[in-house]
Design an enzyme around this catalytic site. Sequence first.
Site, PDB file in Angstrom:
ATOM      1  N   LYS A 104     -19.760 -15.887   5.584  1.00 19.81           N
ATOM      2  CA  LYS A 104     -19.889 -17.063   5.047  1.00 19.81           C
ATOM      3  C   LYS A 104     -20.926 -17.514   6.137  1.00 19.81           C
ATOM      4  O   LYS A 104     -20.111 -17.506   7.893  1.00 19.81           O
ATOM      5  CB  LYS A 104     -19.216 -17.590   4.506  1.00 19.81           C
ATOM      6  CG  LYS A 104     -18.750 -16.682   3.313  1.00 19.81           C
ATOM      7  CD  LYS A 104     -17.862 -17.189   2.741  1.00 19.81           C
ATOM      8  CE  LYS A 104     -16.978 -16.545   1.368  1.00 19.81           C
ATOM      9  NZ  LYS A 104     -16.046 -16.735   1.038  1.00 19.81           N
ATOM     10  N   TYR A 127     -21.554 -17.289  -8.132  1.00 20.65           N
ATOM     11  CA  TYR A 127     -20.675 -18.246  -7.996  1.00 20.65           C
ATOM     12  C   TYR A 127     -20.008 -18.571  -9.825  1.00 20.65           C
ATOM     13  O   TYR A 127     -19.140 -18.930 -10.010  1.00 20.65           O
ATOM     14  CB  TYR A 127     -20.114 -19.340  -7.392  1.00 20.65           C
ATOM     15  CG  TYR A 127     -19.772 -18.528  -6.033  1.00 20.65           C
ATOM     16  CD1 TYR A 127     -18.625 -17.643  -5.131  1.00 20.65           C
ATOM     17  CD2 TYR A 127     -20.127 -19.163  -5.298  1.00 20.65           C
ATOM     18  CE1 TYR A 127     -18.152 -17.306  -3.994  1.00 20.65           C
ATOM     19  CE2 TYR A 127     -20.037 -19.326  -3.589  1.00 20.65           C
ATOM     20  CZ  TYR A 127     -19.057 -18.143  -3.544  1.00 20.65           C
ATOM     21  OH  TYR A 127     -18.246 -17.178  -2.073  1.00 20.65           O
ATOM     22  N   PHE A 158     -12.745 -24.999  -7.580  1.00 23.12           N
ATOM     23  CA  PHE A 158     -13.702 -25.489  -6.297  1.00 23.12           C
ATOM     24  C   PHE A 158     -14.779 -25.335  -6.327  1.00 23.12           C
ATOM     25  O   PHE A 158     -15.247 -25.202  -5.275  1.00 23.12           O
ATOM     26  CB  PHE A 158     -12.527 -24.577  -5.155  1.00 23.12           C
ATOM     27  CG  PHE A 158     -12.447 -23.076  -6.115  1.00 23.12           C
ATOM     28  CD1 PHE A 158     -13.914 -22.225  -5.580  1.00 23.12           C
ATOM     29  CD2 PHE A 158     -11.695 -22.648  -6.403  1.00 23.12           C
ATOM     30  CE1 PHE A 158     -13.355 -20.879  -7.153  1.00 23.12           C
ATOM     31  CE2 PHE A 158     -10.858 -21.438  -7.334  1.00 23.12           C
ATOM     32  CZ  PHE A 158     -12.210 -20.877  -6.945  1.00 23.12           C
ATOM     33  N   ARG A 178     -12.130  -4.496   1.400  1.00 27.70           N
ATOM     34  CA  ARG A 178     -12.102  -5.563   1.062  1.00 27.70           C
ATOM     35  C   ARG A 178     -10.239  -6.000   1.732  1.00 27.70           C
ATOM     36  O   ARG A 178      -9.826  -6.727   2.457  1.00 27.70           O
ATOM     37  CB  ARG A 178     -10.995  -5.550  -0.303  1.00 27.70           C
ATOM     38  CG  ARG A 178     -12.858  -6.124  -1.324  1.00 27.70           C
ATOM     39  CD  ARG A 178     -12.115  -5.969  -2.447  1.00 27.70           C
ATOM     40  NE  ARG A 178     -10.844  -6.589  -3.754  1.00 27.70           N
ATOM     41  CZ  ARG A 178     -10.990  -7.620  -3.857  1.00 27.70           C
ATOM     42  NH1 ARG A 178     -11.877  -8.625  -3.849  1.00 27.70           N
ATOM     43  NH2 ARG A 178      -9.790  -8.518  -4.198  1.00 27.70           N
ATOM     44  N   THR A 225      -8.357 -13.233  -0.788  1.00 28.28           N
ATOM     45  CA  THR A 225      -8.475 -14.889   0.043  1.00 28.28           C
ATOM     46  C   THR A 225      -8.658 -15.592   0.700  1.00 28.28           C
ATOM     47  O   THR A 225      -9.138 -16.469   1.221  1.00 28.28           O
ATOM     48  CB  THR A 225      -9.065 -15.353  -1.282  1.00 28.28           C
ATOM     49  OG1 THR A 225      -8.975 -14.032  -2.531  1.00 28.28           O
ATOM     50  CG2 THR A 225     -10.410 -15.900  -2.034  1.00 28.28           C
ATOM     51  N   ARG A 246      -9.518 -12.605   7.612  1.00 23.14           N
ATOM     52  CA  ARG A 246      -9.284 -13.571   7.545  1.00 23.14           C
ATOM     53  C   ARG A 246      -8.747 -13.890   8.048  1.00 23.14           C
ATOM     54  O   ARG A 246      -7.536 -14.902   8.343  1.00 23.14           O
ATOM     55  CB  ARG A 246      -9.686 -13.625   5.830  1.00 23.14           C
ATOM     56  CG  ARG A 246     -10.387 -13.710   5.218  1.00 23.14           C
ATOM     57  CD  ARG A 246     -10.478 -12.917   3.763  1.00 23.14           C
ATOM     58  NE  ARG A 246     -11.612 -13.069   2.923  1.00 23.14           N
ATOM     59  CZ  ARG A 246     -11.900 -12.669   1.891  1.00 23.14           C
ATOM     60  NH1 ARG A 246     -11.189 -12.182   0.822  1.00 23.14           N
ATOM     61  NH2 ARG A 246     -13.286 -12.873   1.135  1.00 23.14           N
ATOM     62  N   ASN A 259     -13.482 -19.101   4.575  1.00 22.25           N
ATOM     63  CA  ASN A 259     -12.716 -17.475   4.972  1.00 22.25           C
ATOM     64  C   ASN A 259     -13.595 -16.776   4.902  1.00 22.25           C
ATOM     65  O   ASN A 259     -13.380 -14.981   5.070  1.00 22.25           O
ATOM     66  CB  ASN A 259     -11.971 -16.992   3.703  1.00 22.25           C
ATOM     67  CG  ASN A 259     -12.681 -17.308   2.291  1.00 22.25           C
ATOM     68  OD1 ASN A 259     -13.654 -17.199   2.007  1.00 22.25           O
ATOM     69  ND2 ASN A 259     -12.127 -16.551   1.315  1.00 22.25           N
ATOM     70  N   HIS A 279     -17.393 -12.750   2.522  1.00 14.94           N
ATOM     71  CA  HIS A 279     -16.952 -12.824   1.362  1.00 14.94           C
ATOM     72  C   HIS A 279     -17.083 -11.016   0.917  1.00 14.94           C
ATOM     73  O   HIS A 279     -17.696 -10.416   1.626  1.00 14.94           O
ATOM     74  CB  HIS A 279     -17.781 -13.470  -0.001  1.00 14.94           C
ATOM     75  CG  HIS A 279     -17.863 -12.498  -1.378  1.00 14.94           C
ATOM     76  ND1 HIS A 279     -17.284 -12.718  -2.144  1.00 14.94           N
ATOM     77  CD2 HIS A 279     -18.581 -12.107  -1.575  1.00 14.94           C
ATOM     78  CE1 HIS A 279     -18.033 -12.297  -3.642  1.00 14.94           C
ATOM     79  NE2 HIS A 279     -18.781 -11.701  -3.303  1.00 14.94           N
ATOM     80  N   GLU A 325     -24.079  -7.989  -7.655  1.00 14.97           N
ATOM     81  CA  GLU A 325     -23.838  -9.010  -6.297  1.00 14.97           C
ATOM     82  C   GLU A 325     -25.265  -8.508  -5.533  1.00 14.97           C
ATOM     83  O   GLU A 325     -25.619  -9.252  -5.096  1.00 14.97           O
ATOM     84  CB  GLU A 325     -22.483  -9.196  -5.665  1.00 14.97           C
ATOM     85  CG  GLU A 325     -22.083  -9.965  -6.570  1.00 14.97           C
ATOM     86  CD  GLU A 325     -19.918 -10.309  -5.311  1.00 14.97           C
ATOM     87  OE1 GLU A 325     -19.746 -10.576  -6.190  1.00 14.97           O
ATOM     88  OE2 GLU A 325     -20.421 -10.339  -4.894  1.00 14.97           O
TER      89      GLU A 325
HETATM   90  P1  CMP Z   1     -15.181 -16.116  -2.399  1.00 15.89           P
HETATM   91  O1  CMP Z   1     -15.031 -13.907  -1.940  1.00 15.89           O
HETATM   92  O2  CMP Z   1     -16.851 -16.433  -1.688  1.00 15.89           O
HETATM   93  O3  CMP Z   1     -15.176 -16.320  -3.847  1.00 15.89           O
HETATM   94  C1  CMP Z   1     -14.974 -17.358  -4.195  1.00 15.89           C
HETATM   95  C2  CMP Z   1     -14.642 -18.572  -3.320  1.00 15.89           C
HETATM   96  O4  CMP Z   1     -14.292 -19.548  -3.670  1.00 15.89           O
HETATM   97  C3  CMP Z   1     -13.412 -17.979  -2.281  1.00 15.89           C
HETATM   98  O5  CMP Z   1     -13.907 -17.004  -1.357  1.00 15.89           O
HETATM   99  C4  CMP Z   1     -13.203 -18.748  -1.255  1.00 15.89           C
HETATM  100  O6  CMP Z   1     -13.832 -19.475  -0.454  1.00 15.89           O
HETATM  101  C5  CMP Z   1     -13.855 -20.125  -2.274  1.00 15.89           C
HETATM  102  N1  CMP Z   1     -11.929 -20.427  -2.869  1.00 15.89           N
HETATM  103  C6  CMP Z   1     -12.252 -22.209  -2.883  1.00 15.89           C
HETATM  104  N2  CMP Z   1     -10.465 -22.341  -3.009  1.00 15.89           N
HETATM  105  C7  CMP Z   1     -10.586 -21.310  -3.884  1.00 15.89           C
HETATM  106  C8  CMP Z   1      -9.403 -21.226  -4.911  1.00 15.89           C
HETATM  107  N3  CMP Z   1      -8.362 -21.889  -4.660  1.00 15.89           N
HETATM  108  N4  CMP Z   1      -9.174 -19.827  -5.166  1.00 15.89           N
HETATM  109  C9  CMP Z   1      -9.907 -18.956  -5.221  1.00 15.89           C
HETATM  110  N5  CMP Z   1     -11.184 -19.764  -3.776  1.00 15.89           N
HETATM  111  C10 CMP Z   1     -10.949 -20.678  -3.359  1.00 15.89           C
END
Ligand code: CMP
Length: 149
Positions: free
Chosen positions: A9, A49, A57, A85, A91, A102, A112, A115, A126
């Site tokens: 990212k 997304y 978010f 993962r 996450t 992370r 973070n 992805h 994806e």
């Molecule tokens: P990602 O794996 O890219 O998938 C969704 C993204 O939303 C997640 O990583 C985070 O970077 C972002 N995000 C921000 N706030 C939240 C939250 N409260 N819960 C989950 N994802 C979040």
Amino acid sequence: MERTLIIIKPDGVQRGLVGEVIKRFEQRGLRIAGLKLMQIPRELAEEHYAEHKGKSFYESTVNYITSAPVVVMCLEGPNAIAAARQTMGATRPTEAAPGSIRADFGLDISRNIVHGSDSPATAEREIALYFKPEELISYQRSSDVWLKE
Ligand code: CMP
């Protein structure tokens, strides 16, 4: 053999972590099938997304992922989705296992670093969003025979 979609990212690119992140996936044994630097158009980010549309978010996550260049990768290997993962960590960086990307480099869920696809169906969806079939290369490395029985 499985494929997964990984995005380094904007925070990962801006913090100079591209090499470090790729290194961790490579040393895990995953093989790069596709790789590119790009700035994600808003439409593509919204599609990526889509499952989060309506969540608190969603807007900020779409704004953020489109704000600066990212590195997109298709990685392949046995159990590539679960392995990637685990290498990324949970996450929320403060819940990620020590030694994961992370946990080692992140503090906040919205920054973070990386992805990764969370299931085979998501990975297929994806990968198709970010790569044309001809941009992905299937090949063997001499090390592959040492990575799986
Ligand atoms: P990602 O794996 O890219 O998938 C969704 C993204 O939303 C997640 O990583 C985070 O970077 C972002 N995000 C921000 N706030 C939240 C939250 N409260 N819960 C989950 N994802 C979040």
